[in-house]
Design a protein around this motif. Structure first.
Motif, PDB file in Angstrom:
ATOM      1  N   GLU A  41       0.838  -1.195   0.000  1.00 53.49           N
ATOM      2  CA  GLU A  41       0.000   0.000   0.000  1.00 53.49           C
ATOM      3  C   GLU A  41       0.875   1.247   0.000  1.00 53.49           C
ATOM      4  O   GLU A  41       1.949   1.274   0.604  1.00 53.49           O
ATOM      5  CB  GLU A  41      -0.943   0.011   1.203  1.00 53.49           C
ATOM      6  N   ASP A  42       0.393   2.266  -0.694  1.00 52.78           N
ATOM      7  CA  ASP A  42       1.124   3.526  -0.821  1.00 52.78           C
ATOM      8  C   ASP A  42       0.394   4.579   0.007  1.00 52.78           C
ATOM      9  O   ASP A  42      -0.665   5.084  -0.395  1.00 52.78           O
ATOM     10  CB  ASP A  42       1.196   3.936  -2.294  1.00 52.78           C
ATOM     11  N   GLY A  43       0.940   4.869   1.168  1.00 54.51           N
ATOM     12  CA  GLY A  43       0.300   5.827   2.061  1.00 54.51           C
ATOM     13  C   GLY A  43       0.566   7.259   1.662  1.00 54.51           C
ATOM     14  O   GLY A  43       1.596   7.588   1.060  1.00 54.51           O
ATOM     15  N   ASP A  44      -0.375   8.127   1.988  1.00 56.45           N
ATOM     16  CA  ASP A  44      -0.242   9.560   1.731  1.00 56.45           C
ATOM     17  C   ASP A  44       0.006  10.260   3.067  1.00 56.45           C
ATOM     18  O   ASP A  44      -0.893  10.337   3.912  1.00 56.45           O
ATOM     19  CB  ASP A  44      -1.510  10.108   1.072  1.00 56.45           C
ATOM     20  N   ALA A  58      -2.535  13.060   3.957  1.00 59.49           N
ATOM     21  CA  ALA A  58      -3.962  12.780   4.095  1.00 59.49           C
ATOM     22  C   ALA A  58      -4.362  12.817   5.562  1.00 59.49           C
ATOM     23  O   ALA A  58      -3.657  12.314   6.444  1.00 59.49           O
ATOM     24  CB  ALA A  58      -4.294  11.414   3.496  1.00 59.49           C
ATOM     25  N   LYS A 116      -5.750   7.472   4.815  1.00 63.96           N
ATOM     26  CA  LYS A 116      -6.164   6.484   3.831  1.00 63.96           C
ATOM     27  C   LYS A 116      -5.090   6.361   2.758  1.00 63.96           C
ATOM     28  O   LYS A 116      -4.628   7.371   2.212  1.00 63.96           O
ATOM     29  CB  LYS A 116      -7.493   6.900   3.202  1.00 63.96           C
ATOM     30  N   PRO A 117      -4.646   5.142   2.418  1.00 63.18           N
ATOM     31  CA  PRO A 117      -3.582   4.991   1.417  1.00 63.18           C
ATOM     32  C   PRO A 117      -4.065   5.395   0.030  1.00 63.18           C
ATOM     33  O   PRO A 117      -5.233   5.225  -0.321  1.00 63.18           O
ATOM     34  CB  PRO A 117      -3.241   3.502   1.482  1.00 63.18           C
ATOM     35  N   ARG A 118      -3.148   5.951  -0.735  1.00 60.92           N
ATOM     36  CA  ARG A 118      -3.479   6.326  -2.111  1.00 60.92           C
ATOM     37  C   ARG A 118      -3.694   5.095  -2.976  1.00 60.92           C
ATOM     38  O   ARG A 118      -4.458   5.114  -3.929  1.00 60.92           O
ATOM     39  CB  ARG A 118      -2.344   7.179  -2.698  1.00 60.92           C
ATOM     40  N   GLU A 119      -2.993   3.997  -2.645  1.00 57.94           N
ATOM     41  CA  GLU A 119      -3.135   2.740  -3.396  1.00 57.94           C
ATOM     42  C   GLU A 119      -3.159   1.596  -2.402  1.00 57.94           C
ATOM     43  O   GLU A 119      -2.254   1.474  -1.564  1.00 57.94           O
ATOM     44  CB  GLU A 119      -1.984   2.564  -4.387  1.00 57.94           C
TER      45      GLU A 119
END
Length: 276
Positions: free
Chosen positions: A142-145, A148, A152-155
């Motif tokens: 998962e790609d975290g922001d 944010a 919520k992860p971006r991916e």
């Protein structure tokens, strides 16, 4: 001396014939891979021999082995091992990936190494399931922001798994594989794990009988001509030994007859001398 030379030449010819009757189908493999390959070949009716390689291993490295089969069985043995995925591909887990750390690893390099190590460990675990020949795992973390507010992860994390099973083995439950993979990766939902299970082709399908008859015995088809040649050579050797023994017995008999014929003549010559 001539007889010894003949025996030496025959022995050398026999050794050369036996050495040329086998072919290496695997070399420089560890003992576990050699045992798995030998057992698979024996189950298929192909006689196999595991031998330690003559070259001494380097310090700290494991011993290497070679697997040999009869020359006539070499092609079938290679096809069988390929169909069964043997020897197993070496998986790089955390120990192998982080065994030689980089001097200045970048974040992307460290992330890639972690993905590679995690996938390798999951593949090792999946390959311990009964009936599984090989497994490949592809992970996307998962790609975290960091900006944010809801974290919520971006991916979202996801994974893809390919499993190759042995022909006739029990089916691997897709749900169990999803749970196992999801439990190994943080933030991965089991529903985000795509699983594909495929059965390997039966290497014995459409082939002739694995064993060939030789009198009361049944042996590997590739070993049959070799064994017949060895038996024929042994019979020829026995015939040569019998011939040499017969010639030797005749010579000894001739010497005995000559000695017995010369003994009376000698005693008659000595009689006048004894009477005087």
């Amino acid at each position: 001396m001539m007889a010894a030379g003949r025996w030496g030449a025959l022995g050398a010819a026999a050794i050369a014939m036996l050495a040329g009757c086998s072919t290496n189908v695997l070399h420089a493999v560890d003992e576990r891979a050699a045992n798995e390959a030998t057992a698979a070949l024996e189950r298929a009716g192909i006689g196999a021999d595991k031998a330690l390689e003559e070259s001494s291993p380097a310090a700290g490295s494991a011993a290497a082995f070679t697997v040999r089969v009869a020359t006539g069985d070499a092609n079938r043995a290679i096809d069988l091992l390929h169909a069964l995925g043997l020897p197993r591909e070496h998986r790089r887990g955390f120990a192998e990936t982080y065994g030689q750390p980089s001097l200045i690893p970048t974040p992307s390099e460290e992330r890639g190494r972690y993905l590679n190590a995690t996938a390798g460990e999951i593949e090792k675990t999946l390959e311990t399931i009964d009936g599984v020949l090989g497994a490949r795992v592809h992970l996307v973390l998962e790609d975290g922001d960091p900006l944010a507010l809801d974290a919520k992860p971006r991916e979202a994390a996801r994974a893809a798994v390919l499993i190759k099973t042995r022909p006739g083995a029990a089916a691997v439950a897709e749900r169990d594989v999803q749970r196992l993979v999801a439990g190994s990766v943080a933030g991965l939902d089991p529903a985000s794990v795509a699983v594909v299970v495929t059965a390997a082709a039966d290497p014995l399908e459409g082939t002739t009988a694995a064993l060939a008859p030789l009198g009361p015995l049944r042996i590997s088809a590739g070993t049959r001509p070799v064994l017949i040649g060895v038996l024929a050579g042994a019979l020829a050797l026995l015939g040569l030994m019998a011939t040499l023994l017969l010639i030797l017995a005749r010579r000894l008999a001739a010497l005995e007859r000559g000695a017995s014929a010369a003994a009376p003549a000698l005693s008659e010559d000595e009689l006048p001398a004894q009477s005087t």
